[in-house]
Design a protein around this motif. Structure first.
Motif, PDB file in Angstrom:
ATOM      1  N   ARG A 188      -4.529  -9.412   6.004  1.00 27.83           N
ATOM      2  CA  ARG A 188      -4.704  -8.330   6.956  1.00 27.83           C
ATOM      3  C   ARG A 188      -5.354  -7.160   6.228  1.00 27.83           C
ATOM      4  N   TYR A 189      -6.460  -6.682   6.760  1.00 25.64           N
ATOM      5  CA  TYR A 189      -7.203  -5.659   6.047  1.00 25.64           C
ATOM      6  C   TYR A 189      -6.942  -4.273   6.619  1.00 25.64           C
ATOM      7  N   ASN A 190      -5.979  -3.603   6.037  1.00 27.54           N
ATOM      8  CA  ASN A 190      -5.839  -2.168   6.188  1.00 27.54           C
ATOM      9  C   ASN A 190      -6.318  -1.631   4.844  1.00 27.54           C
ATOM     10  N   HIS A 191      -7.554  -1.157   4.784  1.00 31.89           N
ATOM     11  CA  HIS A 191      -8.185  -0.863   3.501  1.00 31.89           C
ATOM     12  C   HIS A 191      -7.414   0.174   2.695  1.00 31.89           C
ATOM     13  N   GLN A 192      -6.871   1.177   3.360  1.00 38.95           N
ATOM     14  CA  GLN A 192      -6.140   2.208   2.627  1.00 38.95           C
ATOM     15  C   GLN A 192      -4.899   1.626   1.965  1.00 38.95           C
ATOM     16  N   VAL A 193      -4.126   0.843   2.714  1.00 40.32           N
ATOM     17  CA  VAL A 193      -2.902   0.262   2.169  1.00 40.32           C
ATOM     18  C   VAL A 193      -3.237  -0.781   1.109  1.00 40.32           C
ATOM     19  N   ASP A 194      -4.299  -1.542   1.319  1.00 42.17           N
ATOM     20  CA  ASP A 194      -4.720  -2.520   0.325  1.00 42.17           C
ATOM     21  C   ASP A 194      -5.067  -1.827  -0.990  1.00 42.17           C
ATOM     22  N   ASP A 195      -5.745  -0.702  -0.920  1.00 42.27           N
ATOM     23  CA  ASP A 195      -6.085   0.060  -2.130  1.00 42.27           C
ATOM     24  C   ASP A 195      -4.834   0.634  -2.790  1.00 42.27           C
ATOM     25  N   ILE A 196      -3.883   1.073  -1.979  1.00 44.19           N
ATOM     26  CA  ILE A 196      -2.632   1.620  -2.511  1.00 44.19           C
ATOM     27  C   ILE A 196      -1.850   0.541  -3.246  1.00 44.19           C
ATOM     28  N   LEU A 197      -1.762  -0.651  -2.650  1.00 40.06           N
ATOM     29  CA  LEU A 197      -1.055  -1.772  -3.290  1.00 40.06           C
ATOM     30  C   LEU A 197      -1.723  -2.153  -4.611  1.00 40.06           C
ATOM     31  N   THR A 198      -3.043  -2.183  -4.612  1.00 38.20           N
ATOM     32  CA  THR A 198      -3.765  -2.513  -5.845  1.00 38.20           C
ATOM     33  C   THR A 198      -3.478  -1.480  -6.929  1.00 38.20           C
TER      34      THR A 198
END
Length: 297
Positions: free
Chosen positions: A191-201
């Motif tokens: 699931r691509y929520n780009h902001q959350v994906d960047d935060i997790l990374t």
């Protein structure tokens, strides 16, 4: 083998027996918060599951999807259908997998092999779903003379099947097979929520360092309230709970590797030993020192 109706009971039975346990779950049991445990987990979706978060990867869930999770991977169902949620969960003791493996065949391969790129998910076709359910039924309906042998034999056949599918899926991903569908595969798996994906990374890249919500908000130019809200909405858990679960996962890996409690504390990113001790004991059920002694014994 009795088919259980509680995931927590299955985990406990797995610990006590040192083998494996099966739970057939419905909506009656609430999905756990972000968690880790000492056993391997196989999650098979029948209906109602919508999204999984495993470590820092989001996966969409469809009926027939199967997820393979090891003892160091934090995970949580982040979206489910509130009216119906049916799944089968197997809890498996890592040492048991070693016992039933051979020099030529490592049945724990699907739990221990983590390549790049990698997916925890196997999407079973109709025939594979039937075979999976056949093995589950064979295990849970075994009774009378040699029922334990019947259970173990069916379980080993199941693990041969899953490892075969896992290896095939890994080879296709690593060799770039079906490259034309690569973008579609990724979109359907995560699931691509780009902001959350960047935060997790960012969190996972800096997990050994102090991380605060204030720091994350500054890093991504977001307000603290907003970053907390979108993270909880996407993952189903809070930033602090996620960070704690990941750090405990790292600590467990270190303790299993060398039993050094102080190294586990330092590498996991906790800044205070007392907090590390309390968080680890609460999540795992025993102290870091006790866990280390059991791991190296």
């Amino acid at each position: 083998m009795e088919e259980l109706t509680s995931c927590k009971t299955a985990i406990e039975n797995c610990k006590v027996s040192g083998t494996f346990a099966i739970a057939h779950l419905y909506k009656e049991e609430k999905a756990m918060d972000m968690h880790i445990h000492d056993c391997y987990e196989i999650y098979y979706s029948i209906c109602g599951g919508k999204q999984f978060l495993i470590d820092n990867c989001f996966y969409t869930i469809a009926p027939g999807d199967l997820f393979i999770i090891n003892q160091y991977e934090s995970h949580k169902l982040t979206q489910i259908d509130n009216s119906v949620h049916e799944r089968i969960v197997l809890s498996v003791a890592p040492d048991f997998m070693k016992q039933i493996s051979t020099e030529q065949t490592d049945l724990s391969f699907c739990f221990t092999h983590r390549s790049t790129p990698f997916s925890h998910k196997l999407s079973l076709n109709k025939e594979q779903q039937k075979r999976f359910l056949y093995y589950i039924n064979k295990i849970t309906s075994a009774e009378g003379f040699a029922h334990d042998i019947t259970e173990y034999a069916a379980f080993m056949e199941l693990m041969v099947m899953l490892n075969t599918l896992f290896v095939r899926n890994t080879e296709q991903t690593s060799t770039g097979e079906n490259t034309a569908d690569a973008a579609e595969y990724k979109d359907s798996s995560y699931r691509y929520n780009h902001q959350v994906d960047d935060i997790l990374t960012f969190i996972n890249q800096n997990i050994s360092q102090p991380i605060t919500i204030e720091q994350l908000a500054g890093q991504f130019y977001l307000s603290e309230s907003y970053i907390c809200r979108i993270f909880k909405s996407a993952t189903g858990t809070t930033i602090n709970k996620y960070i704690t679960a990941r750090r405990i996962s790292i600590a467990k890996a270190v303790l299993n590797e060398n039993g050094n409690v102080m190294e586990a504390f330092e590498r996991s990113g906790f800044t205070d030993y007392s907090n590390f001790f309390k968080a680890f004991t609460k999540a795992v059920g025993i102290s870091p020192k006790k866990y280390a002694s059991l791991s190296v014994s």
